[in-house]
Design an enzyme around this catalytic site. Structure first.
Site, short mmCIF file in Angstrom:
data_model
loop_
_atom_site.label_atom_id
_atom_site.label_comp_id
_atom_site.label_asym_id
_atom_site.label_seq_id
_atom_site.Cartn_x
_atom_site.Cartn_y
_atom_site.Cartn_z
N LEU A 64 5.56 -0.44 0.39
CA LEU A 64 6.90 0.07 0.05
C LEU A 64 7.48 -0.53 -1.22
O LEU A 64 8.53 -0.08 -1.69
CB LEU A 64 7.85 -0.15 1.24
N TYR A 154 15.86 -13.72 0.08
CA TYR A 154 15.80 -13.06 1.39
C TYR A 154 17.21 -12.97 2.00
O TYR A 154 17.60 -11.91 2.52
CB TYR A 154 14.86 -13.85 2.29
N THR A 189 6.93 -13.04 16.33
CA THR A 189 6.16 -11.88 15.85
C THR A 189 4.97 -12.42 15.03
O THR A 189 4.92 -13.63 14.77
CB THR A 189 7.05 -11.03 14.92
P1 NAP Z 1 5.96 -8.77 10.82
O1 NAP Z 1 5.42 -9.29 12.10
O2 NAP Z 1 5.33 -9.26 9.55
O3 NAP Z 1 5.95 -7.19 10.79
C1 NAP Z 1 6.48 -6.54 9.65
C2 NAP Z 1 5.66 -5.35 9.30
O4 NAP Z 1 6.22 -4.79 8.09
C3 NAP Z 1 4.21 -5.69 8.96
O5 NAP Z 1 3.37 -4.66 9.46
C4 NAP Z 1 4.18 -5.68 7.46
O6 NAP Z 1 2.93 -5.33 6.88
C5 NAP Z 1 5.18 -4.59 7.15
N1 NAP Z 1 5.64 -4.71 5.77
C6 NAP Z 1 6.21 -5.77 5.18
N2 NAP Z 1 6.44 -5.51 3.88
C7 NAP Z 1 5.99 -4.25 3.67
C8 NAP Z 1 5.92 -3.41 2.54
N3 NAP Z 1 6.32 -3.82 1.35
N4 NAP Z 1 5.43 -2.16 2.69
C9 NAP Z 1 5.00 -1.73 3.89
N5 NAP Z 1 5.01 -2.47 4.99
C10 NAP Z 1 5.50 -3.73 4.87
O7 NAP Z 1 7.54 -9.12 10.72
P2 NAP Z 1 8.69 -9.15 11.83
O8 NAP Z 1 8.93 -10.58 12.19
O9 NAP Z 1 8.43 -8.14 12.88
O10 NAP Z 1 9.93 -8.72 10.94
C11 NAP Z 1 10.47 -7.40 10.94
C12 NAP Z 1 11.85 -7.43 10.30
O11 NAP Z 1 12.70 -8.30 11.05
C13 NAP Z 1 11.84 -7.95 8.85
O12 NAP Z 1 12.78 -7.22 8.09
C14 NAP Z 1 12.31 -9.38 9.02
O13 NAP Z 1 12.92 -9.88 7.85
C15 NAP Z 1 13.31 -9.22 10.17
N6 NAP Z 1 13.59 -10.48 10.88
C16 NAP Z 1 12.65 -11.07 11.66
C17 NAP Z 1 12.94 -12.27 12.31
C18 NAP Z 1 11.97 -12.93 13.23
O14 NAP Z 1 12.32 -13.96 13.84
N7 NAP Z 1 10.78 -12.43 13.41
C19 NAP Z 1 14.20 -12.87 12.12
C20 NAP Z 1 15.14 -12.24 11.32
C21 NAP Z 1 14.83 -11.02 10.70
P3 NAP Z 1 1.70 -6.36 6.82
O15 NAP Z 1 1.07 -6.26 8.17
O16 NAP Z 1 0.85 -5.84 5.72
O17 NAP Z 1 2.26 -7.72 6.53
#
Ligand code: NAP
Length: 262
Positions: A64, A154, A189
């Site tokens: 993206l 971020y 995650t």
């Molecule tokens: P995750 O486990 O890394 O899953 C995120 C998914 O988004 C992955 O499949 C990743 O692809 C994909 N992605 C990231 N950048 C991308 C890009 N440029 N184009 C296409 N796909 C992309 O992360 P998550 O922890 O579930 O986080 C999801 C959201 O929640 C994020 O916005 C994060 O900032 C937010 N968040 C998470 C937490 C937490 O505690 N986990 C806390 C606060 C906010 P890849 O597999 O290639 O990496």
């Protein structure tokens, strides 16, 4: 409760794992047509879980950060599935670009990877969202409100996602398109698992995890991705038809409750 999401087409960015993956699965369980935009291929395990729901879904591999590729893909999705009802802006990562050592160029690069696609995915989907009187969810982070000390770009991107939630809710109220944000604090995650590894061996990781979970008032545990997914699905559904411009904290009380509690 019937959420009324059957056959509604919803784009979930980063919808193949972690929080986005849980949202895709919850939507599919409601019979929505889930369209996943993801940088990496979906795993066979995740595909098997999606197949189990028997729902119609599609997977598109896209990085993206390549902003110009978003609109053609959105148009292709709308043409193929007959419209778009919802967008879940979820893809992103805390990349720890700190104030001391990050150049403005790297700051902008990080904003681009965490924020610009939130804008463009919705911008490109707008005619379809308006036609469907649909809904948008922006996944944000506590860092936008509490800070984290080492993650300027971020925190700025996630703060902007909250600002855009209000701005878009105002802009789209006349079209009956609802816009809400979900604020996440700590959720285990794949991204989180990679981050926790930076603290050292298994023992060190466990110690760090218990420092974190000890500060979460409700249950002293992390938020499950499924708990974030359930809230997302409800906010997307017509059952939340008079809810817009909200920042909903699915965080076990992390941001709002008195620190003296923990
Ligand atoms: P995750 O486990 O890394 O899953 C995120 C998914 O988004 C992955 O499949 C990743 O692809 C994909 N992605 C990231 N950048 C991308 C890009 N440029 N184009 C296409 N796909 C992309 O992360 P998550 O922890 O579930 O986080 C999801 C959201 O929640 C994020 O916005 C994060 O900032 C937010 N968040 C998470 C937490 C937490 O505690 N986990 C806390 C606060 C906010 P890849 O597999 O290639 O990496």
């Amino acid at each position: 409760m019937n959420l009324g999401l059957k056959d509604k087409v919803v784009i979930v960015t980063g919808g193949g794992k972690g929080i986005g993956g849980a949202i895709s699965l919850s939507l599919a369980a409601e019979g929505a047509v889930v369209v996943i935009f993801s940088r990496s291929k979906i795993t066979s395990e995740f595909k098997a879980l999606m197949d189990e729901t028997k729902a119609k879904y599609a997977f598109y591999q896209i990085d993206l950060v390549n902003t110009d590729e978003i609109k053609p893909l959105v148009d292709e999705v709308a043409a193929k599935f007959g419209g778009i009802y919802g967008v879940v802006n979820n893809a992103g990562a805390n990349d720890n670009k700190d104030l001391e050592s990050t150049s403005w160029q790297d700051f902008e690069k990080s904003l681009h990877s965490n924020l610009t696609h939130y804008y463009e995915t919705v911008h490109a989907s707008l005619p379809y969202l308006k036609a469907a009187k649909g809904a948008i969810i922006n996944i944000a982070s506590k860092t936008a409100l509490t800070g984290q000390g080492k993650t300027s770009a971020y925190a700025a991107a996630k703060g902007a996602a909250l600002g855009l939630t209000r701005e878009w809710a105002a802009a789209l109220a006349k079209d009956e398109v609802r816009v809400n944000a979900i604020v996440v604090a700590e959720s285990f995650t794949p991204l989180y698992a990679n981050w926790i590894k930076t603290f050292g061996d298994e023992e060190a990781q466990k110690a760090r995890l218990s420092v974190i979970t000890d500060k979460i008032p409700l249950g002293k545990r992390m938020t499950k991705p499924e708990e974030i997914a359930d809230m997302s699905v409800f906010l997307l559904s017509p059952r939340s038809s008079h809810t817009t411009a909200q920042w909903i904290f699915v965080d076990g009380g992390y941001v709002h409750l008195d620190r003296a509690l923990v």
